[in-house]
Design a protein around this motif. Structure first.
Motif, mmCIF file in Angstrom:
data_model
loop_
_atom_site.group_PDB
_atom_site.id
_atom_site.type_symbol
_atom_site.label_atom_id
_atom_site.label_comp_id
_atom_site.label_asym_id
_atom_site.label_seq_id
_atom_site.Cartn_x
_atom_site.Cartn_y
_atom_site.Cartn_z
ATOM 1 N N VAL A 1 4.781 -46.044 -3.940
ATOM 2 C CA VAL A 1 5.514 -44.778 -3.932
ATOM 3 C C VAL A 1 5.253 -44.075 -2.608
ATOM 4 N N VAL A 2 6.288 -43.494 -2.038
ATOM 5 C CA VAL A 2 6.155 -42.706 -0.810
ATOM 6 C C VAL A 2 6.722 -41.314 -1.071
ATOM 7 N N LEU A 3 5.914 -40.298 -0.801
ATOM 8 C CA LEU A 3 6.362 -38.906 -0.890
ATOM 9 C C LEU A 3 6.489 -38.386 0.533
ATOM 10 N N ALA A 4 7.549 -37.637 0.812
ATOM 11 C CA ALA A 4 7.790 -37.163 2.162
ATOM 12 C C ALA A 4 8.176 -35.693 2.151
ATOM 13 N N GLY A 5 7.923 -35.048 3.283
ATOM 14 C CA GLY A 5 8.289 -33.644 3.410
ATOM 15 C C GLY A 5 8.108 -33.167 4.831
ATOM 16 N N ARG A 6 8.290 -31.871 5.028
ATOM 17 C CA ARG A 6 8.152 -31.271 6.355
ATOM 18 C C ARG A 6 7.305 -30.020 6.224
ATOM 19 N N VAL A 7 6.360 -29.876 7.145
ATOM 20 C CA VAL A 7 5.440 -28.742 7.114
ATOM 21 C C VAL A 7 5.589 -27.961 8.413
ATOM 22 N N SER A 8 5.723 -26.647 8.303
ATOM 23 C CA SER A 8 5.765 -25.786 9.491
ATOM 24 C C SER A 8 5.279 -24.400 9.100
ATOM 25 N N ALA B 1 0.262 -36.861 -5.875
ATOM 26 C CA ALA B 1 0.600 -38.274 -5.766
ATOM 27 C C ALA B 1 0.043 -39.060 -6.950
ATOM 28 N N ALA B 2 -1.170 -38.717 -7.363
ATOM 29 C CA ALA B 2 -1.783 -39.383 -8.516
ATOM 30 C C ALA B 2 -0.926 -39.175 -9.770
ATOM 31 N N ASP B 3 -0.422 -37.953 -9.935
ATOM 32 C CA ASP B 3 0.438 -37.671 -11.095
ATOM 33 C C ASP B 3 1.675 -38.567 -11.095
ATOM 34 N N GLU B 4 2.253 -38.782 -9.921
ATOM 35 C CA GLU B 4 3.491 -39.555 -9.830
ATOM 36 C C GLU B 4 3.305 -41.017 -10.219
ATOM 37 N N VAL B 5 2.078 -41.535 -10.076
ATOM 38 C CA VAL B 5 1.848 -42.957 -10.378
ATOM 39 C C VAL B 5 0.985 -43.152 -11.618
ATOM 40 N N GLY B 6 0.764 -42.078 -12.381
ATOM 41 C CA GLY B 6 0.047 -42.205 -13.643
ATOM 42 C C GLY B 6 -1.462 -42.294 -13.518
ATOM 43 N N CYS B 7 -2.020 -41.832 -12.395
ATOM 44 C CA CYS B 7 -3.482 -41.788 -12.230
ATOM 45 C C CYS B 7 -3.979 -40.387 -12.567
ATOM 46 N N GLN C 1 6.626 -33.863 10.231
ATOM 47 C CA GLN C 1 7.107 -34.717 9.153
ATOM 48 C C GLN C 1 5.885 -35.395 8.536
ATOM 49 N N VAL C 2 5.800 -35.327 7.222
ATOM 50 C CA VAL C 2 4.620 -35.825 6.515
ATOM 51 C C VAL C 2 5.043 -36.906 5.530
ATOM 52 N N GLN C 3 4.287 -37.988 5.495
ATOM 53 C CA GLN C 3 4.497 -39.042 4.495
ATOM 54 C C GLN C 3 3.179 -39.358 3.816
ATOM 55 N N LEU C 4 3.219 -39.390 2.494
ATOM 56 C CA LEU C 4 2.043 -39.768 1.703
ATOM 57 C C LEU C 4 2.401 -41.030 0.937
ATOM 58 N N SER C 5 1.718 -42.128 1.251
ATOM 59 C CA SER C 5 2.039 -43.429 0.664
ATOM 60 C C SER C 5 0.962 -43.829 -0.328
ATOM 61 N N VAL C 6 1.392 -44.250 -1.525
ATOM 62 C CA VAL C 6 0.470 -44.694 -2.577
ATOM 63 C C VAL C 6 0.701 -46.174 -2.822
ATOM 64 N N GLY C 7 -0.327 -46.974 -2.631
ATOM 65 C CA GLY C 7 -0.197 -48.420 -2.760
ATOM 66 C C GLY C 7 -0.214 -48.900 -4.198
ATOM 67 N N PRO C 8 -0.015 -50.216 -4.408
ATOM 68 C CA PRO C 8 -0.028 -50.779 -5.762
ATOM 69 C C PRO C 8 -1.435 -50.754 -6.344
ATOM 70 N N ARG D 1 -7.062 -48.831 -9.912
ATOM 71 C CA ARG D 1 -7.156 -47.853 -8.831
ATOM 72 C C ARG D 1 -6.060 -48.116 -7.792
ATOM 73 N N ARG D 2 -5.683 -47.048 -7.058
ATOM 74 C CA ARG D 2 -4.679 -47.163 -6.000
ATOM 75 C C ARG D 2 -5.206 -46.472 -4.745
ATOM 76 N N GLU D 3 -4.842 -47.026 -3.606
ATOM 77 C CA GLU D 3 -5.179 -46.379 -2.348
ATOM 78 C C GLU D 3 -4.016 -45.531 -1.873
ATOM 79 N N LEU D 4 -4.351 -44.416 -1.207
ATOM 80 C CA LEU D 4 -3.294 -43.581 -0.651
ATOM 81 C C LEU D 4 -3.596 -43.301 0.815
ATOM 82 N N THR D 5 -2.558 -43.110 1.604
ATOM 83 C CA THR D 5 -2.700 -42.723 2.999
ATOM 84 C C THR D 5 -1.726 -41.611 3.301
ATOM 85 N N LEU D 6 -2.147 -40.708 4.182
ATOM 86 C CA LEU D 6 -1.298 -39.581 4.575
ATOM 87 C C LEU D 6 -1.077 -39.669 6.078
#
Length: 428
Positions: free
Chosen positions: A344-351, A381-387, A408-415, A421-426
């Motif tokens: 899963v990838v969540l994206a957005g913009r921060v300013s 992100a954890a909520d979105e993948v059931g963690c 521009q921000v991307q938060l990626s949640v791995g399998p 457990r899942r790893e995430l990167t921002l």
């Protein structure tokens, strides 16, 4: 010189000396009470804990400053000469009934020294016996710690200096105080004309009934308890007593704190009391400074917003037309589930324009997304993948918000791995 000792000046007497530390502590307590009185906080009654009763007697007017000094000096000398090196004291995080059960097996080798609150009791006795007690407390899951003294006050060992102290203090004159004196020896209000040499030996020998005496003060309608000491060691116990006492609406205040011994700390303590109803004469405090009273409005504050309101980059736009899910989250507005992968990838913009609250979190003039906000992103992100839990979050670099434009921000949640457990990167 007590002031040299307190300031730690070169060549000053050592606080490792029992006489020096007791005399200095007494002088500080009496002096701090005078500082409170200098701004209009007058005691309705006094209570002292162990040696603190000597200071309380002076503050109440039962002893002159000279006689109070004699009591603390001569008694401390007797302790240093005859008791020092033969005992110790231990603070136990348990009620007095439980502690009496714990120490029963050691007989007179360990005694209850003081009861400071519903879950705070101090014992004194022989060093070896105290070591055995601490081991027993550890086995029982009860917290216990040594107090930094090498004598056993409030124990049978004091009997060995009774005659010496009684003789040394024979000329001490006490009188009926103008401020009520609640004795932690008797647990009640007493006539201070009886604070003779015999009382000061009993004060050192008997259990300190601090808990019972505070309850007596509460029952008599007292609501503010100010601890005049260099560090508030008794306020926690008092707060527990207040909570345990039916209908007690009382306040416990310290004066100074360890490593915070200046005027700012005293003023802070004064303000903490004032905002909770303690009467303070601020005119005395600010006399001669040119400060003036400023009346607050007699009407409710009228608030008007003058900041520009930004409508761009709010993250609220509908992304469904681009094949993305809309999260409704203020920072990560869009979500995509990667095809053929459980990712899963969540994206957005921060300013600072779309999120003006970020401006309040600046480090050395640079706006940085707070760590707490990053934790919140990980939780979302954890909520979105059931963690259910974020076990660890390592921040490799700050997320810096530019003065103009945005990120521009991307938060990626791995399998998931084999344990779920899942790893995430921002990335930004």
């Amino acid at each position: 010189s007590v002031t040299d000792v307190v300031r730690g000046l070169p060549g000053a007497a050592s606080l490792d000396d029992v006489v020096v530390v007791q005399v200095s502590l007494w002088a500080v307590m009496v002096s701090l009470a005078a500082v409170w009185r200098s701004v209009g906080v007058e005691p309705g009654a006094v209570i002292g804990h162990s040696q603190g009763e000597i200071a309380a007697a002076v503050v109440a007017g039962a002893l002159s400053v000279q006689d109070g000094a004699r009591v603390v000096v001569l008694r401390a000398r007797a302790i240093a000469q005859s008791l020092s090196g033969h005992g110790g004291m231990v603070s136990v995080a348990a009620g007095s009934d439980r502690v009496r059960e714990l120490i029963a097996g050691w007989g007179e080798r360990i005694s209850i020294a003081s009861v400071n609150g519903p879950s705070s009791t101090v014992v004194s006795g022989e060093p070896d016996a105290l070591g055995e007690l601490m081991a027993a407390c550890e086995s029982a899951g009860i917290r216990a710690r040594r107090i930094a003294v090498d004598y056993a006050s409030h124990s049978p060992q004091v009997e060995s200096i009774r005659e010496q102290v009684t003789e040394a203090l024979a000329d001490v004159e006490s009188r009926t105080a103008h401020v009520p004196f609640y004795s932690t020896v008797t647990g009640s209000l007493i006539d201070t004309s009886g604070l003779d040499a015999g009382y000061w030996v009993t004060n050192l020998r008997q259990e300190v009934r601090f808990d019972a005496t505070v309850r007596e003060l509460l029952a008599d309608g007292f609501g503010y308890f100010v601890e005049c000491s260099p560090h508030p060691v008794l306020t926690v116990g008092m707060q527990e007593i207040f909570e345990d006492h039916a209908d007690a609406q009382a306040v416990a205040l310290g004066t100074l704190r360890r490593d915070e011994g200046g005027p700012e700390r005293f003023l802070t303590s004064l303000a903490e009391g004032y905002v909770r109803g303690l009467a303070v004469d601020w005119q005395i405090l600010f006399a001669g400074t040119g400060a003036q009273w400023a009346d607050l409005p007699t009407y409710a504050f009228q608030r008007e917003w003058f900041w520009l309101r930004s409508t761009a980059g709010s993250g609220a736009a509908d992304m469904s037309g681009a094949g993305l899910d809309v999260t409704g989250h203020p920072l990560l507005g869009a979500l995509v589930r990667v095809a053929a992968e459980d990712r899963v990838v969540l994206a957005g913009r921060v300013s600072s324009g779309s999120h003006p609250w970020l401006v309040d979190h600046a480090v050395s003039g640079v706006v940085v997304v707070p760590g707490a906000a990053l934790v919140e992103l990980a939780l979302r992100a954890a909520d979105e993948v059931g963690c259910a839990v974020v076990e660890e979050l390592t921040l490799a670099a700050p997320l810096v918000v530019p003065e103009r434009g945005g990120l521009q921000v991307q938060l990626s949640v791995g399998p998931p791995d084999g344990t779920g457990r899942r790893e995430l990167t921002l990335h930004s």
